[in-house]
Scaffold this active site. Structure first.
Site, PDB file in Angstrom:
ATOM      1  N   GLU A  92      22.843 -21.161 -46.833  1.00 29.04           N
ATOM      2  CA  GLU A  92      23.677 -22.306 -47.168  1.00 29.04           C
ATOM      3  C   GLU A  92      24.650 -22.552 -46.021  1.00 29.04           C
ATOM      4  OE1 GLU A  92      24.499 -19.483 -49.413  1.00 29.04           O
ATOM      5  OE2 GLU A  92      22.704 -19.754 -50.618  1.00 29.04           O
ATOM      6  N   HIS A 144      27.934 -13.532 -49.312  1.00 32.51           N
ATOM      7  CA  HIS A 144      28.609 -14.744 -48.847  1.00 32.51           C
ATOM      8  C   HIS A 144      29.663 -14.397 -47.814  1.00 32.51           C
ATOM      9  CE1 HIS A 144      27.921 -18.319 -51.727  1.00 32.51           C
ATOM     10  NE2 HIS A 144      26.888 -17.496 -51.847  1.00 32.51           N
TER      11      HIS A 144
END
Length: 319
Positions: free
Chosen positions: A105, A38
């Site tokens: 995402e 991330h």
């Protein structure tokens, strides 16, 4: 026998802390590990997000077991760069590293300033990225046009055996979609029926390779503590599924979360008794080749100590 892995959550813990945790996990008997990739945490309360590829080199050097990463080539990372990073790790640590590729995402990818594409386009970009990476890791020189553009790329430092390229998918539709190119599938969930359907969709579509499961758990001293840890650290799991890949800021996840006890229990295996948690993990992991445990609570050392004393022996009996 199902392999039992430890999940290193970069969103929740500093890279240095995770290095100590992963060494601890290997020492007490976990078979392997994996990590997230991330740029931002899901929630402000999580508070971390180290660079996975920098960390992987240190983690592999510090341990002896395999370590995988779930990553998203195509926007934040050009697939040629991801292939080079993966090839370098696999050359230094042969047959110990794998990557599961996902369509990404908005939380992590919006930082490029490029438009966040619709799901169909993200899936097409992922297929193209996976093809580029597979060819590069096989030693080819690659040119490509379309959603992924590549000009005469080559990865010069390669392992003798290309590392596995799996796919990451949660829904049955995604599991069927990636079956044409993936060398295995990793999914996530705490519901036995849902994970079984995802597993079946992948196999029914011709998917090959291993089937891996990541499962979020909150094993604490009491049921109340376990729910509180899940609510504080993993509330984004209660965001409606159609929004999970579209929201771009931690504050948006916090605004859309609905962390009632019922919804938290649907997304996280919550409990205080190791035997009960082991039973529920075993039910969800049935039919999978490997299961990766993600303790959502902050105190990973305490969790790992409890794994050594209770949870791992119980899971060895059940899986």
């Amino acid at each position: 026998m199902t392999r039992i892995g430890f999940h290193a959550s970069h969103e929740q813990h500093s890279p240095s802390r995770l290095l100590r945790d992963i060494a601890h996990a290997e020492r007490i008997g976990f078979d392997e590990a994996m990590c997230s990739d991330h740029l931002a945490p899901w929630l402000n309360s999580q508070g971390q997000s180290g660079h996975a590829w920098s960390w992987l080199g240190a983690a592999l050097a510090r341990t002896r077991f395999p370590i995988g990463v779930v990553t998203a080539p195509g926007q934040r990372y050009h697939p040629a760069i991801t292939a080079q990073a993966l090839g370098t790790l696999a050359e230094m640590f042969p047959e110990r590293v794998w990557a599961a590729l996902g369509s990404g995402e908005a939380l992590n990818e919006h930082v490029t300033g490029d438009e966040w594409p619709p799901k169909e386009q993200r899936d097409e970009r992922l297929r193209a990225s996976a093809d580029v990476m597979r060819r590069l890791l096989s030693g080819e020189q690659v040119d490509a046009e379309g959603l992924v553009r590549v000009h005469r790329a080559r990865v010069w430092s390669l392992p003798e055996t290309p590392p596995p390229l799996l796919a990451a998918g949660i829904s049955t539709a995604t599991a069927a979609e990636v079956a044409s190119w993936a060398g295995g599938l990793i999914t996530v969930g705490a519901d036995a029926q849902a994970t079984a359907q995802t597993r079946k969709a992948y196999r029914d579509a011709g998917g090959r390779g291993g089937l891996l499961l990541q499962i979020h758990i909150s094993l604490e001293r009491s049921e109340e503590d376990a729910l509180a840890a899940a609510r504080e650290q993993w509330a984004q799991a209660t965001v409606p599924p159609q929004l999970m890949w579209e929201l771009s800021e931690p504050e948006q996840f916090e605004a859309h979360a609905d962390p009632t006890d019922e919804k938290l229990r649907a997304a996280v295996v919550v409990g205080s008794e190791a035997e009960d948690v082991a039973d529920r993990i075993a039910a969800v992991a049935e039919g999978f080749d490997g299961v990766f445990l993600h303790q959502v609570g902050r105190d990973q050392a305490r969790f790992l100590d409890r794994c050594e004393r209770e949870l791992l022996p119980l899971l060895r009996e059940r899986l």
